[in-house]
Write a protein that holds these residues in place. Structure first.
Motif, PDB file in Angstrom:
ATOM      1  N   ILE A  40     -70.054  89.464 -18.934  1.00  0.00           N
ATOM      2  CA  ILE A  40     -70.326  88.227 -17.980  1.00  0.00           C
ATOM      3  C   ILE A  40     -71.031  86.860 -18.826  1.00  0.00           C
ATOM      4  O   ILE A  40     -70.676  85.994 -18.413  1.00  0.00           O
ATOM      5  N   LYS A  41     -72.005  87.335 -19.616  1.00  0.00           N
ATOM      6  CA  LYS A  41     -72.556  86.399 -20.464  1.00  0.00           C
ATOM      7  C   LYS A  41     -71.638  85.541 -21.288  1.00  0.00           C
ATOM      8  O   LYS A  41     -71.896  84.307 -21.315  1.00  0.00           O
ATOM      9  N   GLU A  42     -70.801  86.431 -21.984  1.00  0.00           N
ATOM     10  CA  GLU A  42     -69.948  85.596 -22.815  1.00  0.00           C
ATOM     11  C   GLU A  42     -68.697  84.883 -21.758  1.00  0.00           C
ATOM     12  O   GLU A  42     -68.332  83.870 -22.360  1.00  0.00           O
ATOM     13  N   PHE A  43     -68.467  85.252 -20.621  1.00  0.00           N
ATOM     14  CA  PHE A  43     -67.634  84.527 -19.925  1.00  0.00           C
ATOM     15  C   PHE A  43     -68.085  83.052 -19.499  1.00  0.00           C
ATOM     16  O   PHE A  43     -67.616  82.216 -19.487  1.00  0.00           O
ATOM     17  N   LYS A  44     -69.402  83.287 -19.028  1.00  0.00           N
ATOM     18  CA  LYS A  44     -70.145  82.093 -18.490  1.00  0.00           C
ATOM     19  C   LYS A  44     -70.331  81.103 -19.889  1.00  0.00           C
ATOM     20  O   LYS A  44     -69.950  79.898 -19.465  1.00  0.00           O
ATOM     21  N   THR A  45     -70.706  81.581 -20.978  1.00  0.00           N
ATOM     22  CA  THR A  45     -70.614  80.661 -22.105  1.00  0.00           C
ATOM     23  C   THR A  45     -69.234  79.948 -22.437  1.00  0.00           C
ATOM     24  O   THR A  45     -69.278  79.040 -22.856  1.00  0.00           O
ATOM     25  N   ALA A  46     -68.271  80.769 -22.446  1.00  0.00           N
ATOM     26  CA  ALA A  46     -66.915  80.429 -22.722  1.00  0.00           C
ATOM     27  C   ALA A  46     -66.306  79.253 -21.519  1.00  0.00           C
ATOM     28  O   ALA A  46     -65.719  78.606 -21.965  1.00  0.00           O
ATOM     29  N   SER A  47     -66.553  79.572 -20.285  1.00  0.00           N
ATOM     30  CA  SER A  47     -66.329  78.792 -19.372  1.00  0.00           C
ATOM     31  C   SER A  47     -67.026  77.382 -19.105  1.00  0.00           C
ATOM     32  O   SER A  47     -66.496  76.423 -19.000  1.00  0.00           O
TER      33      SER A  47
END
Length: 68
Positions: A40-47
């Motif tokens: 979830i953290k990686e998804f947020k930073t990528a988005s």
């Protein structure tokens, strides 16, 4: 009955937790939670387009034909 307007009610969360315990077991459940949180953290930073996070190192091919 409690209405949560689209969110998960405490009863549903409890049922989900019991099912997760049965499937993964108590030993693997913390690892699954850590992996989910990291994803979830990686998804947020990528988005968000945050470029301050460095890219992971690329895999380099290893030539196993040569005997050293």
């Amino acid at each position: 009955m409690l209405t949560t307007f689209g969110l998960v009610s405490p009863l549903e969360a409890g049922i989900f937790l019991v099912i997760a315990l049965v499937i993964f077991g108590p030993g693997k459940l913390p690892d699954v939670g850590k992996a989910l949180g990291k994803g979830i953290k990686e998804f947020k930073t990528a988005s968000q387009g945050d470029e301050s996070v460095p890219n992971p190192p690329e895999n380099k091919a290893v030539n196993l034909d040569k005997a050293e």
